[in-house]
Design a protein around this motif. Structure first.
Motif, PDB file in Angstrom:
ATOM      1  N   ARG A 298      18.387  13.352  20.630  1.00 47.56           N
ATOM      2  CA  ARG A 298      18.258  14.797  20.492  1.00 47.56           C
ATOM      3  C   ARG A 298      18.794  15.505  21.746  1.00 47.56           C
ATOM      4  O   ARG A 298      19.506  16.514  21.657  1.00 47.56           O
ATOM      5  N   SER A 299      18.436  14.968  22.915  1.00 51.69           N
ATOM      6  CA  SER A 299      18.864  15.610  24.162  1.00 51.69           C
ATOM      7  C   SER A 299      20.378  15.581  24.321  1.00 51.69           C
ATOM      8  O   SER A 299      20.945  16.402  25.048  1.00 51.69           O
ATOM      9  N   ALA A 300      21.034  14.642  23.616  1.00 50.81           N
ATOM     10  CA  ALA A 300      22.495  14.566  23.658  1.00 50.81           C
ATOM     11  C   ALA A 300      23.144  15.479  22.624  1.00 50.81           C
ATOM     12  O   ALA A 300      24.379  15.526  22.513  1.00 50.81           O
ATOM     13  N   GLY A 301      22.323  16.197  21.855  1.00 54.94           N
ATOM     14  CA  GLY A 301      22.848  17.141  20.889  1.00 54.94           C
ATOM     15  C   GLY A 301      23.373  16.521  19.613  1.00 54.94           C
ATOM     16  O   GLY A 301      24.171  17.145  18.900  1.00 54.94           O
TER      17      GLY A 301
ATOM     18  N   LEU B  15      17.496  -2.284  27.498  1.00 56.18           N
ATOM     19  CA  LEU B  15      16.380  -1.837  28.323  1.00 56.18           C
ATOM     20  C   LEU B  15      15.141  -2.694  28.094  1.00 56.18           C
ATOM     21  O   LEU B  15      14.938  -3.243  27.016  1.00 56.18           O
ATOM     22  N   THR B  16      14.307  -2.771  29.113  1.00 51.01           N
ATOM     23  CA  THR B  16      13.041  -3.491  28.987  1.00 51.01           C
ATOM     24  C   THR B  16      11.956  -2.552  28.481  1.00 51.01           C
ATOM     25  O   THR B  16      12.075  -1.327  28.510  1.00 51.01           O
TER      26      THR B  16
ATOM     27  N   ILE C 238      11.306   1.575  29.189  1.00 51.58           N
ATOM     28  CA  ILE C 238      11.078   2.491  28.062  1.00 51.58           C
ATOM     29  C   ILE C 238       9.737   3.188  28.222  1.00 51.58           C
ATOM     30  O   ILE C 238       9.609   4.397  27.969  1.00 51.58           O
ATOM     31  N   ALA C 239       8.712   2.449  28.652  1.00 48.52           N
ATOM     32  CA  ALA C 239       7.386   3.047  28.851  1.00 48.52           C
ATOM     33  C   ALA C 239       7.438   4.141  29.910  1.00 48.52           C
ATOM     34  O   ALA C 239       6.769   5.180  29.785  1.00 48.52           O
ATOM     35  N   ARG C 240       8.222   3.912  30.955  1.00 46.32           N
ATOM     36  CA  ARG C 240       8.361   4.927  32.005  1.00 46.32           C
ATOM     37  C   ARG C 240       8.899   6.234  31.431  1.00 46.32           C
ATOM     38  O   ARG C 240       8.423   7.320  31.779  1.00 46.32           O
ATOM     39  N   ARG C 241       9.889   6.146  30.542  1.00 46.99           N
ATOM     40  CA  ARG C 241      10.433   7.348  29.923  1.00 46.99           C
ATOM     41  C   ARG C 241       9.443   7.944  28.922  1.00 46.99           C
ATOM     42  O   ARG C 241       9.258   9.163  28.869  1.00 46.99           O
ATOM     43  N   PHE C 242       8.795   7.083  28.130  1.00 49.51           N
ATOM     44  CA  PHE C 242       7.863   7.594  27.126  1.00 49.51           C
ATOM     45  C   PHE C 242       6.727   8.380  27.773  1.00 49.51           C
ATOM     46  O   PHE C 242       6.227   9.359  27.197  1.00 49.51           O
ATOM     47  N   ALA C 243       6.302   7.997  28.965  1.00 49.29           N
ATOM     48  CA  ALA C 243       5.207   8.685  29.637  1.00 49.29           C
ATOM     49  C   ALA C 243       5.486  10.174  29.806  1.00 49.29           C
ATOM     50  O   ALA C 243       4.555  10.985  29.880  1.00 49.29           O
TER      51      ALA C 243
ATOM     52  N   ALA D 173      21.802   5.598  26.457  1.00 48.36           N
ATOM     53  CA  ALA D 173      20.817   4.572  26.807  1.00 48.36           C
ATOM     54  C   ALA D 173      20.645   4.456  28.317  1.00 48.36           C
ATOM     55  O   ALA D 173      19.519   4.257  28.820  1.00 48.36           O
ATOM     56  N   ARG D 174      21.717   4.571  29.048  1.00 49.06           N
ATOM     57  CA  ARG D 174      21.624   4.492  30.516  1.00 49.06           C
ATOM     58  C   ARG D 174      20.769   5.621  31.089  1.00 49.06           C
ATOM     59  O   ARG D 174      20.157   5.454  32.158  1.00 49.06           O
ATOM     60  N   ALA D 175      20.732   6.738  30.410  1.00 44.17           N
ATOM     61  CA  ALA D 175      19.966   7.886  30.909  1.00 44.17           C
ATOM     62  C   ALA D 175      18.470   7.754  30.632  1.00 44.17           C
ATOM     63  O   ALA D 175      17.682   8.559  31.131  1.00 44.17           O
ATOM     64  N   VAL D 176      18.078   6.773  29.820  1.00 39.60           N
ATOM     65  CA  VAL D 176      16.648   6.588  29.497  1.00 39.60           C
ATOM     66  C   VAL D 176      15.903   6.045  30.718  1.00 39.60           C
ATOM     67  O   VAL D 176      16.351   5.083  31.322  1.00 39.60           O
TER      68      VAL D 176
END
Length: 444
Positions: A160-163, A286-287, A291-296, A441-444
């Motif tokens: 979504r953030s990538a439009g 990604l591990t 992913i958890a770091r971003r989800f937080a 994916a790199r931006a996650v």
């Protein structure tokens, strides 16, 4: 089901799929020689018809779906052969053999049936269709599979953030999935899958039961849905640790998550017919911890998501958001804790502090891979990730004084700076992402 009845079955026969409007019927028969012992009909309802999908795309996808779904019925009679009277192409045969040898590993291990790995596949050989190059075009509409957990939420928000234009997909309706779509504000396309009730009766009578590679079925349902609705790419959110196995047994690595692994993703991509929607996993490099770091950061989803299997019980009365007493609950609690305050994390789990529960300690030790304990047969991350998470807790202002991180059983558990760096690194080359999605994916 009596053992002698099961032992009479010589093969499970896969019949040709039947399509009527939005409905798909998958037929199977358990045979003892020429005698049919049981017949099964699985029904699937798509959110759109396949009328506009060319036969050259539709027919191969339905055949692959029939093969993947057959394993739910095969396991009731294993070991036995699988017969496909209509024949198999070389790619289809490789697909089915891969599912049997790897996707049924946990079932074979739990039921002590190593013969499953060498299940005979009886089918005339068919020629693979001549390759027809698909027209080169950039993906423009993405159908994102939603399971109600943190990973698909991270994918939704990254795309979504990538439009990009996205839709959501699920198999059957469950509250965490519906609530995720509501928070996202994106339409959810739902497939209804109904197993033949005879299967549950056989299980109740003692037929072998256990894990099947259900993500293989869901992946093909997603590709069919994308084809029906005009999406050109199916996005799953399987990450790097899903390729990590649980135990070596009879010369094979048994992996509960094999149908989420890179190996399966590559196998399915190689079997899809030209012109079918693309299939990939956005989070593959990604591990779980990254992913958890971003989800937080996605706090709007914190009250609605879950990874606990009890949220998806067949009986609605048996469902709960978080049981707080299973490997998946423990893993999510552990991997989110470094990135949330105690107040935030306990709010997700209904006020329950799993670190303070003595009965949970052995389960956390399993996740950490201590004393030779097996990684649980669940969708959880690797022991290295869990050790890094525990190390980060010892530096977190809300957790560093918690008795859990200072328990004698865990005092020696730590992760070096190199191990930390590896856990948060991007998996170079270990994915099927085109440049646009790789950047996302790199931006996650």
């Amino acid at each position: 089901m009596r053992a002698e009845e099961r032992s009479r079955v010589t093969d499970l026969v896969c019949e040709a799929p039947v399509v009527e409007g939005r409905s798909i019927r998958l037929g199977y028969a358990a045979r003892a020689g020429d005698v049919t012992v049981h017949e099964f009909t699985e029904t699937i309802e798509l959110p759109g018809t396949l009328d506009g999908v060319p036969d050259a795309v539709q027919v191969p996808l339905l055949r692959l779906l029939s093969l993947a779904a057959s394993l739910s019925y095969f396991k009731a009679f294993a070991p036995t052969s699988i017969a496909v009277p209509g024949g198999l192409t070389e790619r289809e045969r490789d697909f089915l053999v891969g599912l049997l040898r790897h996707g049924m590993g946990e079932f074979a291990y739990v039921n002590d049936l190593p013969e499953v790995f060498d299940t005979p596949v009886v089918a005339p050989s068919l020629a693979d269709p001549a390759p027809v190059p698909a027209p080169e075009q950039a993906s423009s509409r993405f159908l994102v599979a939603v399971g109600g957990g943190k990973d698909s939420i991270v994918s939704i928000e990254a795309l979504r953030s990538a439009g990009l234009e996205i839709g959501l997909f699920a198999v059957n309706s469950y509250a965490p999935i519906i609530r995720t779509a509501e928070v996202a504000g994106i339409a959810l396309e739902t497939v209804q899958r109904r197993l033949d009730p005879t299967l549950f009766q056989l299980n109740a009578e003692g037929a072998p039961n256990g894990h099947v590679p259900v993500t293989a079925v869901n992946s093909l349902l997603a590709v069919l849905t994308a084809a029906a609705l005009g999406f050109d790419t199916v996005v799953f959110s399987n990450e790097a640790s899903s390729s990590y196995g649980n135990v070596e047994w009879h010369g094979r690595v048994v992996n509960h998550q094999w149908s989420k692994s890179l190996e399966f993703e590559s196998l399915l991509r190689g079997c899809l017919p030209p012109g079918a929607p693309a299939y990939l996993s956005l989070l593959r490099p990604l591990t779980e911890l990254r992913i958890a770091r971003r989800f937080a950061e996605h706090v709007d989803y914190h009250p609605v998501f879950t990874s606990c299997n009890r949220a998806f019980k067949l009986q609605e009365t048996d469902r709960t958001s978080w049981c707080a007493d299973c490997p998946k609950c423990r893993f999510v609690f552990l991997c989110l804790a470094p990135f949330l305050s105690q107040e935030q994390l306990l709010a997700i789990f209904g006020g329950r502090d799993m670190f303070a529960d003595e009965s949970q300690l052995e389960g956390f030790r399993e996740l950490l891979g201590l004393d030779g304990l097996l990684k649980p047969f669940e969708c959880v991350g690797e022991p290295d990730e869990c050790r890094v998470a525990l190390s980060l807790l010892r530096e977190h202002p809300d957790w560093k004084d918690h008795p859990f991180v200072h328990r004698p059983e865990l005092v020696g558990v730590s992760a070096s700076a190199t191990e930390r760096e590896a856990v948060f690194a991007f998996g170079e080359g270990a994915h099927h992402l085109p440049p646009l999605l790789e950047d996302i994916a790199r931006a996650v």
